[in-house]
Design an enzyme around this catalytic site. Structure first.
Site, PDB file in Angstrom:
ATOM      1  N   ASP A 114      55.247   7.364  32.142  1.00 44.80           N
ATOM      2  CA  ASP A 114      55.275   8.487  33.136  1.00 44.80           C
ATOM      3  C   ASP A 114      54.037   9.458  32.438  1.00 44.80           C
ATOM      4  O   ASP A 114      53.827   9.541  31.296  1.00 44.80           O
ATOM      5  CB  ASP A 114      56.445   9.093  33.313  1.00 44.80           C
ATOM      6  CG  ASP A 114      56.262  10.340  34.104  1.00 44.80           C
ATOM      7  OD1 ASP A 114      55.739  10.431  35.333  1.00 44.80           O
ATOM      8  OD2 ASP A 114      56.907  11.383  33.785  1.00 44.80           O
ATOM      9  N   ASP A 120      53.767  13.388  33.652  1.00 39.56           N
ATOM     10  CA  ASP A 120      53.982  14.806  33.935  1.00 39.56           C
ATOM     11  C   ASP A 120      55.305  14.825  32.949  1.00 39.56           C
ATOM     12  O   ASP A 120      56.470  13.874  33.413  1.00 39.56           O
ATOM     13  CB  ASP A 120      54.463  15.191  35.198  1.00 39.56           C
ATOM     14  CG  ASP A 120      53.178  15.669  35.731  1.00 39.56           C
ATOM     15  OD1 ASP A 120      52.375  16.441  34.993  1.00 39.56           O
ATOM     16  OD2 ASP A 120      52.712  15.090  36.843  1.00 39.56           O
TER      17      ASP A 120
HETATM   18  C1  XBP Z   1      55.557  14.582  38.974  1.00 38.32           C
HETATM   19  C2  XBP Z   1      55.189  15.337  39.899  1.00 38.32           C
HETATM   20  C3  XBP Z   1      54.093  15.943  40.244  1.00 38.32           C
HETATM   21  C4  XBP Z   1      53.570  17.046  39.579  1.00 38.32           C
HETATM   22  C5  XBP Z   1      52.363  17.844  40.130  1.00 38.32           C
HETATM   23  O1  XBP Z   1      56.628  13.634  38.666  1.00 38.32           O
HETATM   24  O2  XBP Z   1      56.140  15.463  40.713  1.00 38.32           O
HETATM   25  O3  XBP Z   1      54.050  16.396  41.649  1.00 38.32           O
HETATM   26  O4  XBP Z   1      54.548  18.073  39.598  1.00 38.32           O
HETATM   27  O5  XBP Z   1      51.197  16.886  40.370  1.00 38.32           O
HETATM   28  P1  XBP Z   1      56.573  12.295  37.692  1.00 38.32           P
HETATM   29  P2  XBP Z   1      50.780  16.938  41.809  1.00 38.32           P
HETATM   30  O6  XBP Z   1      56.466  13.032  36.546  1.00 38.32           O
HETATM   31  O7  XBP Z   1      58.229  11.921  38.307  1.00 38.32           O
HETATM   32  O8  XBP Z   1      55.599  11.600  38.149  1.00 38.32           O
HETATM   33  O9  XBP Z   1      50.482  18.380  42.569  1.00 38.32           O
HETATM   34  O10 XBP Z   1      49.250  16.477  41.644  1.00 38.32           O
HETATM   35  O11 XBP Z   1      51.777  16.237  42.583  1.00 38.32           O
HETATM   36 MG    MG Z   2      57.794  12.974  34.701  1.00 39.43          MG
END
Ligand code: XBP
Ligand code: MG
Length: 253
Positions: free
Chosen positions: A12, A14
């Protein structure tokens, strides 16, 4: 030999590869609000609550729904704000303001040297995911990158992981996932992958009861990681390393 089973690690972005939410996406969302002349601002605590919903555009829409904004208005506004937020975040990434989590670089090097294939399954937007990964790690290291643009649904839906596995032509436990959140864990598990969770300050208290290993960091020689849950008795010694992931692939049902 125990090491034969692990062929790929799906990561993953983020909260896992990078510490991007509190001082990255949150700041970019607030800048987009400000530039649009809106008074809304997401503080650290509020943003933590809003993170329960993955996907930035969905997050904005849900927030304005809470504020009782009419549907057609919030659809249009969310698209506009999210487009600007994506630009702001991409610029931040380009300036080096989004950092890799400590220990990630070491783990990727070790996996790559051992010939383990690397892939990414994220709910984030491709426009920033590519430049950020390239800036921090080099894009060519990742054989497959599935983002929220390609996946039909957002985590905890498993589609990002399923698509990644299709591209890799693999299934679990030959591929193992590394996540930071309960939504991510559910997505990986529903796609049949064993999953290690490396928590961060936003996710520490979430429900990880079905994780195969939970650590409080990737760990390094200077800052060893603590083990929070270890149902398979993998007993990693201070960091998430190749040996631990190999043993996980071997042990996982
Ligand atoms: C990550 C997200 C993303 C980020 C923002 O979740 O939910 O929406 O917060 O990015 P995970 P965007 O780590 O579970 O994939 O604004 O590009 O969506
Ligand atoms: Mg994440």
């Amino acid at each position: 030999m125990v090491g034969d089973r692990l062929q790929a690690v799906v990561l993953d972005v983020d909260g896992t590869l990078v510490d991007s939410e509190r001082d990255g996406h949150r700041v970019a969302f607030n800048r987009a609000f400000e530039e649009a002349g809106l008074a809304d601002r997401w503080d650290v605590e509020r943003y933590g609550e809003l993170l329960a919903l993955t996907g930035g555009k969905r997050r904005i829409k849900a927030y304005f729904e809470e504020q009782r904004m009419p549907e057609d208005e919030r659809e249009e506004l969310a698209s506009r704000l999210h487009a600007r937020k994506t630009e702001v975040f991409t610029e931040m990434a380009g300036r080096g303001e989004i950092e890799a989590r400590p220990g990630v670089g070491e783990l990727l090097d070790e996996l790559e040297d051992a010939g383990v294939r690397l892939a990414v399954a994220t709910t984030g937007t491709r426009a920033w995911v590519g430049p950020l990964l390239d800036h921090l790690f080099g894009l060519e290291r990742f054989e497959v990158i599935v983002t929220g643009d390609e996946a039909p649904d957002r985590k905890p839906d498993p589609s990002a992981y399923r698509l990644t596995l299709e591209h890799l032509r693999l299934g679990g436990p030959a591929a193992v996932a590394v996540e930071d959140s309960a939504n991510g864990l559910r997505a990986a598990k529903s796609a049949g992958l064993p999953c290690v969770v490396v928590v961060n300050d936003y996710t520490r208290e979430q429900d990880f009861h079905d994780a195969d290993l939970v650590l409080d960091g990737f760990g390094s020689t200077s800052t060893p990681a603590s083990v929070l849950t270890d149902p398979l008795s993998l007993a990693p010694s201070g960091r998430l390393d190749l040996d631990t992931l190999r043993r996980l692939a071997a042990e996982a049902g």
